[in-house]
Scaffold this motif. Sequence first.
Motif, PDB file in Angstrom:
ATOM      1  N   SER A   1       0.822  -1.211   0.000  1.00 28.48           N
ATOM      2  CA  SER A   1       0.000   0.000   0.000  1.00 28.48           C
ATOM      3  C   SER A   1       0.857   1.262   0.000  1.00 28.48           C
ATOM      4  CB  SER A   1      -0.938   0.007   1.208  1.00 28.48           C
ATOM      5  OG  SER A   1      -0.217  -0.070   2.422  1.00 28.48           O
TER       6      SER A   1
ATOM      7  N   ILE B   1      -8.110   6.579  -1.683  1.00 27.30           N
ATOM      8  CA  ILE B   1      -7.201   5.559  -2.199  1.00 27.30           C
ATOM      9  C   ILE B   1      -7.769   4.928  -3.469  1.00 27.30           C
ATOM     10  CG2 ILE B   1      -6.125   3.328  -1.696  1.00 27.30           C
ATOM     11  CD1 ILE B   1      -6.031   4.172   1.254  1.00 27.30           C
TER      12      ILE B   1
ATOM     13  N   ASN C   1      -3.601   6.261   4.808  1.00 25.92           N
ATOM     14  CA  ASN C   1      -3.219   4.855   4.944  1.00 25.92           C
ATOM     15  C   ASN C   1      -2.420   4.624   6.223  1.00 25.92           C
ATOM     16  OD1 ASN C   1      -3.130   2.142   3.688  1.00 25.92           O
ATOM     17  ND2 ASN C   1      -0.934   2.506   3.598  1.00 25.92           N
TER      18      ASN C   1
ATOM     19  N   LEU D   1      -3.964  -1.040  -5.618  1.00 24.23           N
ATOM     20  CA  LEU D   1      -4.385   0.054  -4.746  1.00 24.23           C
ATOM     21  C   LEU D   1      -5.904   0.163  -4.688  1.00 24.23           C
ATOM     22  CD1 LEU D   1      -2.931   2.105  -3.023  1.00 24.23           C
ATOM     23  CD2 LEU D   1      -3.132   3.751  -4.870  1.00 24.23           C
TER      24      LEU D   1
ATOM     25  N   ILE E   1      -7.159  -2.368  -2.227  1.00 24.78           N
ATOM     26  CA  ILE E   1      -6.920  -1.895  -0.859  1.00 24.78           C
ATOM     27  C   ILE E   1      -7.944  -0.825  -0.485  1.00 24.78           C
ATOM     28  CG2 ILE E   1      -5.275  -0.687   0.637  1.00 24.78           C
ATOM     29  CD1 ILE E   1      -3.032  -2.034  -0.945  1.00 24.78           C
TER      30      ILE E   1
ATOM     31  N   CYS F   1     -10.679  -0.973   2.530  1.00 23.93           N
ATOM     32  CA  CYS F   1     -10.700   0.094   3.532  1.00 23.93           C
ATOM     33  C   CYS F   1     -12.112   0.670   3.647  1.00 23.93           C
ATOM     34  CB  CYS F   1      -9.702   1.178   3.141  1.00 23.93           C
ATOM     35  SG  CYS F   1      -9.565   2.516   4.334  1.00 23.93           S
TER      36      CYS F   1
END
Length: 211
Positions: A14, A84, A131, A189, A192, A196
């Motif tokens: 990340s 993100i 992050n 990404l 991720i 999240c």
Amino acid sequence: MDTIIPFALLCFTSFFTLTNPLGTMPVFLTMTNGLDEQERQHIVRRATFISFVILIAFTFCGQFLFKFFGISTNGFRIAAGIIILKIGYDMLQARYSNTRLKEEEIKAYANDISITPLSIPMLCGPGAIANGIILMDDAGTWPLKVTLVAVIALVYILTYIILRLSTRLVNIIGETGNNVMMRLMGLILMVIGVECFVGGVRPILLEILGK
């Protein structure tokens, strides 16, 4: 150890993707055009050090800021996930809109490009800061916290090395290779970012449904 290794891999992928030193290379070469190697080395060293200090500061002070402003962790996870996800989508499309500078901007930043825009927001942008705060919240034990700091340090060491060797790497990778690398990192990404976002939405929905 079973917990540390997956956490370290998550942190590395990340942060390395959000820092994006490979995508920063063309912009760095443009901004430092005409400078000698010693001046470039000074700029890279200062930019990576400042980025590391800023990211570590936000990573450790994030929870204090939450309490001070009355922000919930889950709400921040949702916002960070969207940020993100957007960065990952732009990278998946091989867009340089967040890092490419106009000629007049380069001249304006020429006096101290190591701080702005190289360090902030290119190497330490809102995505990396968000992050760091979230991963620190997930790191419930001191070994995980130490792992997080060590991985951040490793990422910026690699960033320093990559930018120092940027003139050689650009010739080796080429524009096509750089685009392929950026698209791959963008896809990672985005995954991720979705994780999240879901991690922030799930507790809120459970709380609403439980009432």
